[in-house]
Design a protein around this motif. Structure first.
Motif, mmCIF file in Angstrom:
data_model
loop_
_atom_site.group_PDB
_atom_site.id
_atom_site.type_symbol
_atom_site.label_atom_id
_atom_site.label_comp_id
_atom_site.label_asym_id
_atom_site.label_seq_id
_atom_site.Cartn_x
_atom_site.Cartn_y
_atom_site.Cartn_z
ATOM 1 N N LEU A 22 0.842 -1.195 0.000
ATOM 2 C CA LEU A 22 0.000 0.000 0.000
ATOM 3 C C LEU A 22 0.873 1.238 0.000
ATOM 4 N N LEU A 23 0.407 2.228 -0.752
ATOM 5 C CA LEU A 23 1.186 3.446 -0.882
ATOM 6 C C LEU A 23 1.141 4.253 0.408
ATOM 7 N N GLY A 24 2.299 4.751 0.798
ATOM 8 C CA GLY A 24 2.338 5.625 1.950
ATOM 9 C C GLY A 24 2.008 7.054 1.544
ATOM 10 N N GLY A 25 1.526 7.858 2.488
ATOM 11 C CA GLY A 25 1.208 9.239 2.161
ATOM 12 C C GLY A 25 2.481 10.028 1.932
ATOM 13 N N CYS A 26 2.414 10.933 0.971
ATOM 14 C CA CYS A 26 3.586 11.757 0.702
ATOM 15 C C CYS A 26 3.128 13.051 0.072
ATOM 16 N N GLY A 27 3.978 14.032 0.080
ATOM 17 C CA GLY A 27 3.657 15.305 -0.537
ATOM 18 C C GLY A 27 3.670 15.194 -2.034
ATOM 19 N N ASP A 28 3.244 16.241 -2.715
ATOM 20 C CA ASP A 28 3.177 16.222 -4.164
ATOM 21 C C ASP A 28 4.536 15.982 -4.793
ATOM 22 N N ASP A 29 5.609 16.421 -4.134
ATOM 23 C CA ASP A 29 6.928 16.239 -4.712
ATOM 24 C C ASP A 29 7.603 14.976 -4.213
ATOM 25 N N GLY A 30 6.882 14.138 -3.483
ATOM 26 C CA GLY A 30 7.426 12.873 -3.028
ATOM 27 C C GLY A 30 8.451 13.009 -1.924
ATOM 28 N N SER A 31 8.496 14.158 -1.244
ATOM 29 C CA SER A 31 9.518 14.361 -0.223
ATOM 30 C C SER A 31 8.908 14.453 1.162
ATOM 31 N N LYS A 84 -7.442 1.653 -11.320
ATOM 32 C CA LYS A 84 -6.845 2.516 -10.291
ATOM 33 C C LYS A 84 -6.144 3.722 -10.922
ATOM 34 N N LEU A 85 -5.465 3.494 -12.041
ATOM 35 C CA LEU A 85 -4.786 4.595 -12.708
ATOM 36 C C LEU A 85 -5.801 5.607 -13.249
ATOM 37 N N THR A 86 -6.899 5.118 -13.783
ATOM 38 C CA THR A 86 -7.933 6.018 -14.292
ATOM 39 C C THR A 86 -8.446 6.926 -13.172
ATOM 40 N N THR A 87 -8.684 6.333 -12.010
ATOM 41 C CA THR A 87 -9.148 7.122 -10.868
ATOM 42 C C THR A 87 -8.120 8.173 -10.478
ATOM 43 N N ALA A 88 -6.851 7.760 -10.438
ATOM 44 C CA ALA A 88 -5.785 8.676 -10.034
ATOM 45 C C ALA A 88 -5.603 9.816 -11.043
ATOM 46 N N THR A 89 -5.634 9.481 -12.322
ATOM 47 C CA THR A 89 -5.429 10.527 -13.327
ATOM 48 C C THR A 89 -6.621 11.467 -13.413
ATOM 49 N N GLN A 90 -7.826 10.934 -13.224
ATOM 50 C CA GLN A 90 -9.002 11.806 -13.224
ATOM 51 C C GLN A 90 -8.960 12.794 -12.066
ATOM 52 N N SER A 93 -3.801 13.233 -9.985
ATOM 53 C CA SER A 93 -2.697 12.793 -9.128
ATOM 54 C C SER A 93 -2.138 11.448 -9.585
ATOM 55 N N PRO A 94 -1.490 11.409 -10.722
ATOM 56 C CA PRO A 94 -0.903 10.145 -11.170
ATOM 57 C C PRO A 94 0.246 9.734 -10.267
ATOM 58 N N PRO A 95 0.542 8.431 -10.197
ATOM 59 C CA PRO A 95 1.705 7.993 -9.417
ATOM 60 C C PRO A 95 2.985 8.538 -10.040
ATOM 61 N N ASP A 96 4.061 8.456 -9.280
ATOM 62 C CA ASP A 96 5.332 9.006 -9.762
ATOM 63 C C ASP A 96 5.871 8.247 -10.969
ATOM 64 N N LEU A 97 5.793 6.928 -10.908
ATOM 65 C CA LEU A 97 6.303 6.079 -11.983
ATOM 66 C C LEU A 97 5.243 5.013 -12.241
ATOM 67 N N ARG A 107 -0.854 9.984 -25.158
ATOM 68 C CA ARG A 107 -1.112 11.313 -25.728
ATOM 69 C C ARG A 107 -2.190 12.046 -24.932
ATOM 70 N N GLN A 108 -3.232 11.326 -24.544
ATOM 71 C CA GLN A 108 -4.273 11.955 -23.733
ATOM 72 C C GLN A 108 -3.718 12.442 -22.404
ATOM 73 N N GLN A 109 -2.816 11.656 -21.799
ATOM 74 C CA GLN A 109 -2.205 12.051 -20.534
ATOM 75 C C GLN A 109 -1.301 13.263 -20.728
ATOM 76 N N VAL A 110 -0.598 13.310 -21.867
ATOM 77 C CA VAL A 110 0.243 14.463 -22.181
ATOM 78 C C VAL A 110 -0.623 15.713 -22.341
ATOM 79 N N ASP A 111 -1.696 15.580 -23.110
ATOM 80 C CA ASP A 111 -2.576 16.728 -23.361
ATOM 81 C C ASP A 111 -3.196 17.257 -22.070
ATOM 82 N N ALA A 112 -3.399 16.345 -21.099
ATOM 83 C CA ALA A 112 -3.991 16.745 -19.821
ATOM 84 C C ALA A 112 -2.947 17.256 -18.836
ATOM 85 N N GLY A 113 -1.677 17.228 -19.229
ATOM 86 C CA GLY A 113 -0.620 17.713 -18.352
ATOM 87 C C GLY A 113 -0.324 16.804 -17.175
ATOM 88 N N LEU A 114 -0.562 15.515 -17.339
ATOM 89 C CA LEU A 114 -0.417 14.566 -16.232
ATOM 90 C C LEU A 114 0.953 13.913 -16.153
#
Length: 430
Positions: A22-31, A84-90, A93-97, A107-114
């Motif tokens: 399970l993912l741990g909580g982290c800030g937007d910059d992962g720090s 899960k990725l669809t939920t995150a991108t909508q 907040s996409p995962p880091d990797l 391309r859709q993710q690029v156009d959305a700035g994700l």
């Protein structure tokens, strides 16, 4: 992304889910603002053997080397990953990797700035990778993902059944392929196994024919113009109908899936058909789906999709796809460096040694052991052009319509002229 990606992505080895971290909580910059440490959230679909422990070990080694960094891995079954990725991108907040197949979804993710443009960051080492492997991850000349695995679709055939039908060499032209099918059928052998129920295996035929007839430019123009109602695409359907009219597939193929005990791969693995048109994962899926879990072994061989007489495409242009990773827009800077490490030659050799990956780092090709996989890798290395699977290259709705329309053509419910109009209508609606 379509439902069959689980089979493509791990050469058929992705199974029901392993326990996820399970993912741990982290800030937007992962720090972590208190400790100065960073966390990389990594989502992938290598959730079973053989790649699950390989990726985990690489992450652990990277953590040890960096000291103040944690790689939080979430391995997911393919369909669960997509949801899960669809939920995150909508949510923005996409995962880091995260796992990516490039193409229309990227391309859709690029156009959305994700996702991050990593073109400049990867320049010191991206030259080590096969150029064709990068194409699905390049959008408008910029790189937004890195492939760790690449492959292609071609014909897998049973040497013994070819010999039984008196065929000494694989066909090199479409006319020769039709003749080969006729001879195999006359020998009382099913020429081609096809999982018609899942639709995506059938789209390989129409896509390759469009490539051979119109060349890669025809497929690219169709994407730009949103128009498939052209002579080249109609001709692709007409050539495919020539094959269908020979009744080359096994009985009940319209209701057959790909990887079940009575599906396309099992029919091949059990020696029930002479050929199948499938990706580089075919041997492993044939083996796992066959009765003895062994497949055909050295009776199995590979040949490229043949040329079409008078066509503008060449056999050196290949059709396929690969698995890679994209980087989320809020990922810490260390994520690109971690991706670099995953693509280092020694790590790519470890991945290739599992038999589940055809490496994109050219120097890692020496770790490929299977003879047929070596043929596929060599073909890719010498390819003059590359076309991503159409149900990934185009926007998802268009890709789905391609699959649906080709299935209708093969079932005899739509004509070559009708299906291109249907696909065009969906393309223009996007």
């Amino acid at each position: 992304m379509t439902a069959h990606l689980s089979r493509r992505s791990l050469l058929g080895l992705v199974g029901a889910g392993a326990g996820a971290l399970l993912l741990g909580g982290c800030g937007d910059d992962g720090s972590d603002s208190n400790s100065g440490s960073q966390t990389i959230d990594w989502w992938h679909i290598q959730n079973t053997e053989p790649m699950l422990p390989v990726w985990a070990a690489m992450a652990k080694e990277y953590e040890t080397a960096k000291g103040n960094l944690t790689v939080e891995i979430q391995p997911l079954e393919n369909e669960a990953f997509k949801a899960k990725l669809t939920t995150a991108t909508q949510a923005g907040s996409p995962p880091d990797l995260f796992q990516s197949w490039g193409g229309g979804v990227l391309r859709q993710q690029v156009d959305a700035g994700l996702v991050k443009d990593i073109t400049d960051d990867v320049q010191p080492w991206v030259g080590n990778l096969l150029p064709v492997s990068l194409e699905p991850f390049t959008v408008d000349g910029r790189i937004y993902g890195i492939p760790f695995d690449v492959g292609m679709v071609g014909f897998w055939y049973n040497r013994d059944l070819f010999a039984k039908a008196g065929i000494e060499a694989p066909p090199k032209s479409w006319a020769e392929l039709l003749g080969t099918v006729t001879r195999i059928k006359a020998a009382g052998i099913v020429p081609i196994a096809l999982g018609g129920k899942e639709k995506w295996p059938a789209h390989f035929y129409w896509a390759y024919l469009a490539m051979r007839i119109g060349g890669l430019d025809a497929l690219r123009r169709a994407a730009e113009d949103k128009n498939f109602d052209t002579p080249d695409f109609v001709a692709a359907g007409q050539r495919l109908k020539e094959l269908v009219d020979l009744s080359p597939f096994q009985k009940g193929f319209l209701g057959a899936d790909y990887s079940s005990p009575d599906g396309q791969a099992a029919i091949m693995g059990n020696g029930g058909a002479a050929m199948e048109l499938m990706g580089q994962w075919a041997p492993s899926v044939q083996a796992s789906a066959s009765t003895g879990k062994k497949g055909l072994g050295d009776r199995l061989a590979f040949f490229q999709f043949p040329a079409v007489e008078g066509g503008k495409g060449t056999v050196s242009e290949v059709f396929g796809g690969g698995n890679g990773f994209a980087i989320g827009r809020n990922a810490p800077a260390s994520t690109v460096d971690f991706l670099r490490v995953l693509l280092e030659v020694e790590n790519q050799r470890k991945a290739a040694a599992t038999g589940a990956v055809l490496p994109t780092n050219r120097a890692a090709a020496d770790a490929i052991e299977d003879p047929n996989s070596k043929v596929v890798a060599a073909t890719l290395a010498s390819a003059t052009g590359f076309q991503l699977y159409l149900d990934q290259a185009y926007p998802p709705a268009v890709g789905q319509q391609v699959n649906d329309s080709v299935a209708e053509l093969i079932a005899g419910s739509k004509s070559p002229e009708q299906i291109v109009k249907d696909i065009t209508a969906v393309a223009k609606s996007q």
